[in-house]
Each structure stands twice: as C-alpha cells, then as structure tokens.
Design a protein around this motif. Structure first.
Motif, PDB file in Angstrom:
ATOM      1  N   TYR A  59     -15.246 -18.549  15.145  1.00 28.42           N
ATOM      2  CA  TYR A  59     -15.745 -19.814  14.399  1.00 28.42           C
ATOM      3  C   TYR A  59     -14.790 -20.845  14.453  1.00 28.42           C
ATOM      4  CZ  TYR A  59     -18.865 -16.121  12.677  1.00 28.42           C
ATOM      5  OH  TYR A  59     -19.804 -15.307  12.563  1.00 28.42           O
ATOM      6  N   THR A  73     -18.184 -24.365  12.233  1.00 29.06           N
ATOM      7  CA  THR A  73     -18.999 -23.658  11.480  1.00 29.06           C
ATOM      8  C   THR A  73     -18.662 -24.012   9.887  1.00 29.06           C
ATOM      9  OG1 THR A  73     -19.271 -21.937  13.188  1.00 29.06           O
ATOM     10  CG2 THR A  73     -19.836 -21.343  10.829  1.00 29.06           C
ATOM     11  N   LEU A  79     -23.102 -16.042   7.035  1.00 31.49           N
ATOM     12  CA  LEU A  79     -22.490 -15.108   8.137  1.00 31.49           C
ATOM     13  C   LEU A  79     -22.293 -13.454   7.897  1.00 31.49           C
ATOM     14  CD1 LEU A  79     -19.166 -17.308   8.423  1.00 31.49           C
ATOM     15  CD2 LEU A  79     -21.501 -17.661   9.689  1.00 31.49           C
TER      16      LEU A  79
END
Length: 224
Positions: A59, A73, A79
């Motif tokens: 990310y 992100t 996640l």
C-alpha cells in the motif's frame, strides 16, 4: 496482539541525501513531507491530521513534488480479515431481524382497535411497547452488522463508532419497553374499574397528575 496498541512517532529514515527519505522501499522528498507537516508513525501510517495513508507494502504511495500522493490507501480501510466480532455480530443481527417479524405480528394483534376510540384510553398507548421493540431490533441489527468491519478496519473509525452508538441506544430503549409494558398493564387494570363505573377514578386528582408526569420524568432521565 495487545488489546490497545498505541502508536508512536518515528523519525524519517535516511535516504540518498539530506532531502530524501525511504519509506517502504520508496523514495520520498523529505522537504515536501515536512512542508505539509506529515509525520511517520510506528503503526506504518503517514499523517498530517488531515490525511492518513498506509506506508507499508503493498500500500506504499508515491509522492509528487507538489505534495500530491498517488496510489494511496487510507488508514481507515477494511484491510484485515473477518475477526472475532463478526460471527456473533452477524448472528445477533439476524436474530434481531427475525424478531422484527414477530414484533410486527404482535403489534397488529394487540394494537388493533376493536372497540370505539375513547378519550381516556388511546389505542397508541397499547402500541408503544411494540414500537420500542421495533426500534431496539433495528438498533440491534445495525450494531450487529457494523461489528463485522470493526476488526477489518486498519484503524478504528465509523464501524466502531456506529457499533457503540447503537448498542448504547438499546439500553434506554430496552428500559422503555419494560416501562411501557408495565404502564400498559396498569392501564388495562384501570380499565377494568372504569368500564363498570366511569366515575370511580378521577383524571384530575393526584393520581391522575402523577400518571401524567411520571412518564415525562422517566423518559427525561432515561435518555439523558
């Protein structure tokens, strides 16, 4: 993993030169980061209190010279996998959803008016307990289903807030169910005396005024 993992501030790691830093294997302009007040934290996030980005692979974002981040992100993203709160949350949400059906059936059965409406006894008085049950079931469903994302979010945000708010709203609402159930029972007992003799109990005496103000006091303190 600890229950509460507090983050700490990290110094930007060294890069190729004094104005460069390497985060997650990507070179960032340190001057730009400092200009926009970005801070690196031990939990792998980069934040300036307005924006918060994840910095670990896969990310890791890219920073342009004007301070614009690409391929970011948010720290508040789901996640992680489904955690321990998800299964009981979904189960409770489903059970609360099923309870809506039974509550609607009882509301139709017990809240229906079979006799002509009277000024002293209103049909809505017998329905309030079922209205509160519908509200509690709706709050239970919302809280149960939002608990799925409580464990999935990298940093806690709206799922945890909504989960807590709806659970909190269920507490005074459940008290209201008990209150209205008892009040309706008392009203039904009163009607057993009123039907044979409409003048046996006055509405303007201390008892009548007490019955008027007690619900106001209860709801006032119950929802503080």
């Amino acid at each position: 993993m600890p229950i509460f993992d507090a983050r700490d501030i990290l110094s930007f790691p060294g890069g190729n030169n004094a104005s460069d830093t390497i985060i997650g294997g990507i070179n960032f302009n340190l001057t730009t980061l400092n200009h926009w007040n970005y801070t690196l934290y031990t939990n792998g996030t980069l934040s300036n209190n307005s924006n918060c980005f994840l910095t670990f692979a896969p990310y890791t974002p890219h920073l342009l010279a004007n301070g614009t981040f690409l391929n970011t992100t948010s720290c508040y993203s789901p996640l992680k996998g489904i955690g321990n709160r998800a299964k009981p949350g979904i189960a409770l949400g489903v059970f609360f959803g099923l309870s809506l059906v039974f509550t609607m059936v009882n509301l139709r059965k017990h809240g229906k008016l079979f006799l002509p409406s009277e000024k002293r006894f209103h049909a809505i008085g017998r329905r309030w307990q079922w209205y509160w049950m519908l509200w509690v079931a709706a709050c239970g469903m919302a809280s149960g289903f939002t608990s799925v994302d409580v464990d999935r979010y990298y940093l806690p945000e709206w799922p945890l807030i909504l989960n807590s708010i709806f659970w909190y709203l269920m507490i005074p609402s459940t008290l209201a169910i008990v209150w209205e159930s008892v009040r309706h029972w008392g009203s039904w007992q009163e009607r057993q005396l009123i039907d044979p003799d409409p003048f046996v109990l006055s509405q303007n005496d201390k008892r009548g005024r007490r019955e008027f103000y007690m619900p106001l006091v209860f709801y006032g303190f119950g929802f503080l």
